[in-house]
Design a protein around this motif. Sequence first.
Motif, PDB file in Angstrom:
ATOM      1  N   LYS A  47     -40.284 -40.420 -30.693  1.00 48.91           N
ATOM      2  CA  LYS A  47     -40.106 -40.146 -29.249  1.00 48.91           C
ATOM      3  C   LYS A  47     -42.130 -40.412 -28.799  1.00 48.91           C
ATOM      4  N   PRO A  48     -42.387 -40.574 -27.997  1.00 49.14           N
ATOM      5  CA  PRO A  48     -43.664 -40.972 -26.849  1.00 49.14           C
ATOM      6  C   PRO A  48     -44.428 -39.692 -27.035  1.00 49.14           C
ATOM      7  N   PHE A  49     -45.116 -39.325 -26.565  1.00 49.42           N
ATOM      8  CA  PHE A  49     -46.456 -38.278 -26.734  1.00 49.42           C
ATOM      9  C   PHE A  49     -45.479 -37.496 -25.527  1.00 49.42           C
ATOM     10  N   THR A  50     -45.204 -38.642 -23.887  1.00 50.45           N
ATOM     11  CA  THR A  50     -44.903 -37.930 -23.187  1.00 50.45           C
ATOM     12  C   THR A  50     -43.899 -37.039 -23.091  1.00 50.45           C
ATOM     13  N   PHE A  51     -42.960 -37.349 -24.281  1.00 47.27           N
ATOM     14  CA  PHE A  51     -41.225 -36.486 -24.370  1.00 47.27           C
ATOM     15  C   PHE A  51     -42.614 -34.603 -24.255  1.00 47.27           C
ATOM     16  N   TRP A  52     -43.304 -34.677 -24.841  1.00 43.13           N
ATOM     17  CA  TRP A  52     -43.636 -33.014 -25.487  1.00 43.13           C
ATOM     18  C   TRP A  52     -44.496 -32.943 -24.232  1.00 43.13           C
ATOM     19  N   ASP A  53     -45.664 -33.957 -23.665  1.00 43.49           N
ATOM     20  CA  ASP A  53     -46.003 -33.179 -22.728  1.00 43.49           C
ATOM     21  C   ASP A  53     -45.718 -33.597 -21.196  1.00 43.49           C
ATOM     22  N   ASP A  54     -44.354 -34.136 -21.274  1.00 48.44           N
ATOM     23  CA  ASP A  54     -43.750 -33.977 -19.685  1.00 48.44           C
ATOM     24  C   ASP A  54     -43.686 -31.765 -19.715  1.00 48.44           C
ATOM     25  N   GLN A  55     -42.297 -31.285 -21.029  1.00 49.93           N
ATOM     26  CA  GLN A  55     -42.021 -30.714 -20.914  1.00 49.93           C
ATOM     27  C   GLN A  55     -43.972 -29.149 -20.917  1.00 49.93           C
ATOM     28  N   ALA A  56     -44.397 -29.820 -21.794  1.00 49.93           N
ATOM     29  CA  ALA A  56     -45.907 -28.849 -21.718  1.00 49.93           C
ATOM     30  C   ALA A  56     -46.525 -28.894 -20.310  1.00 49.93           C
ATOM     31  N   ARG A  57     -46.327 -29.645 -19.861  1.00 44.02           N
ATOM     32  CA  ARG A  57     -46.784 -29.520 -18.158  1.00 44.02           C
ATOM     33  C   ARG A  57     -46.166 -28.827 -17.292  1.00 44.02           C
ATOM     34  N   ARG A  58     -44.846 -28.817 -17.286  1.00 41.49           N
ATOM     35  CA  ARG A  58     -43.445 -27.944 -16.787  1.00 41.49           C
ATOM     36  C   ARG A  58     -44.220 -26.851 -16.984  1.00 41.49           C
ATOM     37  N   LEU A  59     -45.132 -26.279 -18.131  1.00 44.34           N
ATOM     38  CA  LEU A  59     -45.040 -24.746 -18.652  1.00 44.34           C
ATOM     39  C   LEU A  59     -46.342 -24.539 -17.857  1.00 44.34           C
ATOM     40  N   VAL A  60     -47.201 -25.900 -17.735  1.00 44.71           N
ATOM     41  CA  VAL A  60     -48.301 -24.834 -17.116  1.00 44.71           C
ATOM     42  C   VAL A  60     -47.640 -24.843 -15.782  1.00 44.71           C
ATOM     43  N   ASP A  61     -47.305 -25.509 -15.520  1.00 44.11           N
ATOM     44  CA  ASP A  61     -47.246 -25.844 -13.705  1.00 44.11           C
ATOM     45  C   ASP A  61     -46.505 -23.921 -13.650  1.00 44.11           C
ATOM     46  N   SER A  62     -45.479 -23.578 -14.695  1.00 44.70           N
ATOM     47  CA  SER A  62     -44.702 -22.335 -14.872  1.00 44.70           C
ATOM     48  C   SER A  62     -45.797 -21.264 -15.190  1.00 44.70           C
ATOM     49  N   GLN A  63     -47.314 -21.494 -15.036  1.00 39.48           N
ATOM     50  CA  GLN A  63     -47.886 -20.413 -15.464  1.00 39.48           C
ATOM     51  C   GLN A  63     -47.945 -19.836 -17.093  1.00 39.48           C
ATOM     52  N   ALA A  64     -47.071 -20.437 -17.854  1.00 42.58           N
ATOM     53  CA  ALA A  64     -47.420 -20.602 -19.180  1.00 42.58           C
ATOM     54  C   ALA A  64     -48.067 -20.881 -20.284  1.00 42.58           C
ATOM     55  N   LYS A  65     -49.631 -21.337 -20.025  1.00 40.96           N
ATOM     56  CA  LYS A  65     -50.221 -22.047 -21.090  1.00 40.96           C
ATOM     57  C   LYS A  65     -50.062 -22.230 -21.830  1.00 40.96           C
ATOM     58  N   GLY A  66     -49.851 -20.919 -22.633  1.00 42.91           N
ATOM     59  CA  GLY A  66     -50.047 -20.278 -24.300  1.00 42.91           C
ATOM     60  C   GLY A  66     -48.276 -21.431 -24.854  1.00 42.91           C
ATOM     61  N   LEU A  67     -47.383 -21.156 -23.921  1.00 42.29           N
ATOM     62  CA  LEU A  67     -46.535 -21.574 -24.941  1.00 42.29           C
ATOM     63  C   LEU A  67     -46.761 -22.917 -24.776  1.00 42.29           C
ATOM     64  N   ALA A  68     -47.671 -23.777 -23.126  1.00 38.66           N
ATOM     65  CA  ALA A  68     -47.444 -25.156 -23.734  1.00 38.66           C
ATOM     66  C   ALA A  68     -48.622 -25.555 -24.023  1.00 38.66           C
ATOM     67  N   THR A  69     -49.221 -25.443 -24.747  1.00 38.13           N
ATOM     68  CA  THR A  69     -50.025 -25.528 -25.813  1.00 38.13           C
ATOM     69  C   THR A  69     -48.918 -26.042 -27.231  1.00 38.13           C
ATOM     70  N   ARG A  70     -49.018 -24.379 -27.162  1.00 41.18           N
ATOM     71  CA  ARG A  70     -47.471 -25.075 -28.235  1.00 41.18           C
ATOM     72  C   ARG A  70     -46.765 -25.812 -29.049  1.00 41.18           C
ATOM     73  N   ILE A  71     -46.440 -25.923 -27.550  1.00 40.92           N
ATOM     74  CA  ILE A  71     -45.024 -27.321 -27.134  1.00 40.92           C
ATOM     75  C   ILE A  71     -45.848 -28.803 -27.334  1.00 40.92           C
ATOM     76  N   ARG A  72     -47.584 -28.663 -26.681  1.00 44.38           N
ATOM     77  CA  ARG A  72     -48.027 -29.956 -27.100  1.00 44.38           C
ATOM     78  C   ARG A  72     -48.431 -29.911 -28.736  1.00 44.38           C
ATOM     79  N   ASN A  73     -48.976 -28.934 -28.732  1.00 43.58           N
ATOM     80  CA  ASN A  73     -49.158 -29.475 -30.543  1.00 43.58           C
ATOM     81  C   ASN A  73     -47.375 -29.859 -31.783  1.00 43.58           C
ATOM     82  N   LEU A  74     -46.049 -29.347 -30.873  1.00 44.56           N
ATOM     83  CA  LEU A  74     -45.252 -29.928 -31.916  1.00 44.56           C
ATOM     84  C   LEU A  74     -45.671 -31.749 -31.475  1.00 44.56           C
TER      85      LEU A  74
END
Lengths: 528, 436
Positions: free
Chosen positions: B164-191
């Motif tokens: 999977k490319p980085f965007t697979f994780w990054d897209d989901q992380a961005r959705r979480l940033v939009d949902s104002q859950a930045k902590g979770l976004a970082t967690r997903i990006r780190n995956l």
Amino acid sequence: MNELLKAALVGTGKHPGVAIDESNSADRLTIADDSLTEESRFLLRCGRRAVYQRAGQEVRSVPPLEPAPDDESVAWSAAFIRTMKEVIHTDKKDLLPEILREFQIHGLSVPAILLPDLLDLTDRKLQTAIREVVGKRGVWLSEFNPDWSWLKDQELNAEEDIPHLEEIWNEGTVPQRCRALRKLREIDAATGLQWLQGCFKKEKADDRKQMLEQLAIGLSTADEEFLEQTLSDRSKHVKVTAGSLLSQIPTSQCAQRFRERGQQLLQISSGAQAKFRLTCHPPEELPKDWEQDGVPRKPPGHRGLRALLTEELVERVSLEFWQEHFRAKPVELINGILNDDFAHDVITGWTQAFVKSSPPESETSDWFDPLWKYWSAMMQHPQQNVKDQASNFLGQLANFTDQPNLERSIIRLIQSQPDPANLPIATLVSFVPAPWSAAFGKEYLRVTRGLVGSRSDRAVYDWLGSLSIATVALPKECFETALSPWKIRDHGVPPWQLANMERQITHFIERIQFRARFYREVELQKIS
Amino acid sequence: MQLSLEYVREMAPDENSVVAAQKLVSPRLWESPGLSETALWGTCRGGRNFQVRVDLQNMGYSCNCPSRKFPCKHVLALLMLLATTPDALEVSEPPQWVREWIEKRRQRELAKAEKDQQPAKPVDAAAQAKRIDERELKVAEGLKQLSVWMDDLIRGGIAGLETKPFTFWDDQARRLVDSQAKGLATRIRNLAEIPKSSRDWPQRMMDELGQTRLLVHAYQRSETLSSELKADVRQLIGWTVSQAELTETGEVVEDDWFIFGQQIKDEERFRTQRSWTIGRKTQREALLLQFAPGVQGFPESIVPGTIQSGKLLFYPGTVRQRAKYQERTGETTCSFEDFTFGDSISDFLNQYAERLAQNPWLPTCSCLLSDVTMATEHGQWFIRDQEGNALPLRMQDHYRLLSATGGHSFQIMGEWNGDVLMPLSFLFKGQFQVCS
């Protein structure tokens, strides 16, 4: 692999459910929530297990390490460690040989914390110096990293090294094989010859030439027969190499043939003058027999064939022969040929022959001074290629005399010049190994400071290029003079040039200050 | 003011900065350097002149050079000048450009203190509640989407994730940033860093996904959690702790704080400084986080190897690990021996388990152990206690530690993440050294 991981890998969609492991406390924690999907339940179970395993991880037991012999009796200051790190990791690395030498002189080991930085260095010359100062801690440490095994590599000179060399010879790359052959020739020249004979015909021309060159180590009459056969090799480069090697075996037939040709080439001038004069008579065309003995046919670049033949032949005749044949000293021979059209080529040939005679024998050591003088003069030649040639030869000649004599020769050269600033001083001083003697350093500083304080022309600006060499090579006895205020004559100097001169001098002073600080700290460590 | 060269060197971001600064430690390179009770200043001459100012009250600094290193070589050089040749500095009133800067800093500090002390502004409770409700809804929606995404992921299996490319994780992380859950976004990006990072990456991926799902589950049922754990979970999701909340629920601890380790990480638009400290009297660990956007320096000067007296304000939570300075009363000199080090890895792991029991998502904790030695087995390096138990070390710079200690016992200070110990500093024969 546990069942949960298998399911995670293939996906819960394809894997039948994993039964709850009743023995696992984390599995027994069930969540009563009907709204959760199967996948969520699976993931929550994975999460619980992960936390459970992190919290309950078993303590691992490992065997102890044999500690290093405790040889670090000196408590190095943090400032000293920083100084050393600065040397290793910045552009001051050229000071490292001197620093390592100081450690060795005082019987000190380098601070232990710096060992990984030093052992990571790949420069072979530095490695030799590092080996002397790493102490028992360094040897102990090197056991743990294969990249540091060089620390324990001893010189290959024992019988048991030969199988190792043979392995490299049979399986290595061409450069590795050449190195192995060179080492073997140092240990056992006859076996080296056998190895080469065994595979010579199967090798490519370039490889044959490179391998044949290794016979220069331990060259003797035992190699003559093989080299004579090699004179008929298909490759002209191999032939040239073989001829050159044969000419270095004084008793070889080939050397004898060259001596006979030499008698025809150089002759005493038949004029009525009382002065000893030599004339050179090179053939117009390359004689067949010369070619058979490995004299190359085509001159490189724009040189004439006669000049090339002169140089090649003179190079192949031993220097003692000329002295005996003409009953003249080297200085007389050089002065005798100077007025001939081929003088430069003859002297080039003599220089080549001299630098090939390694180590210089007592009979040939008289050649150093006149050759040095000639090539020093050639440094002023208007043609750049001659200057480059002179610089190259002076560098090679510098290896054939001791440092005091070399320093004296350079000082004499500087003092004999009407304008020393015209000398390529940076090239000349680079031939003198560091550290310089105090007398040489002081003379260099006297002339340099005098030039900077009294003149502002381009030649002085160029002279300052030698400061970068002096920063490393000046001995500590000269630090005081080096650090005393510098007066720069700034009258009529373009601002950019003045700024550059100031920058060079500031950089020089900083480096000398740094070295002075290092010596002070070593002294402090010795006292403490 | 007494300032040691060592202290200045410890402030430097790297060795090259020290080397560069040393070249500027000459009075002739400084135009009218000066010193007052509150400030230190000077203009560094060069191709361009740079104005350097240091606030001596809290070692804040400013330089108008374009360097991205903090402090820059000019600030370090001026401090070195003060440490080595204080006579070169003229004791006088600060010039206007320094006075203005100091005044602005004081005003900011005053405003901040006043703001801290003043009762919170009368807030429009209804509007605030509305904002919180709206955010709660956004976060809840984001978490719902994340649950579905994770369900899909585990249904398909993690075996193909390495492709999977980085965007697979990054897209989901961005959705979480939009949902104002930045902590979770970082967690997903780190995956995204896990696939193919080691032989056991599938196990690690499964563990991380599981713990993330556990966090989502905990947040969705936060009404069932204790107030401390709820605070932990909310912070992990991405809720920030407001100053009012911090004042109300935070814990103030006064002690002599030994800064034993520091890391600086470059993020996309800012840098994060993590400093670990331990109190002499309370033996409390604390993690001081500082952030610096763009080219700005960190607000507080925190130097490893120093012991600062003062008050720390701990953030609410179960383990109460994160803290910030509330008051600094100055550097103190006490022996490193005054700080308690554990002597058993087994005990340390038990304490770690207790902390995990309080906060299952605790990312890291400090680890201070005495009488340990280096050990190795099957290419992996460990620290080993006197009982023969061992903790694996992160594979980086262990040779320096090994070389400095020579296999003899020493005291280690590091950060444990549940898998490996990252050494930050060590004490050997009474000498403190940073692992770098």
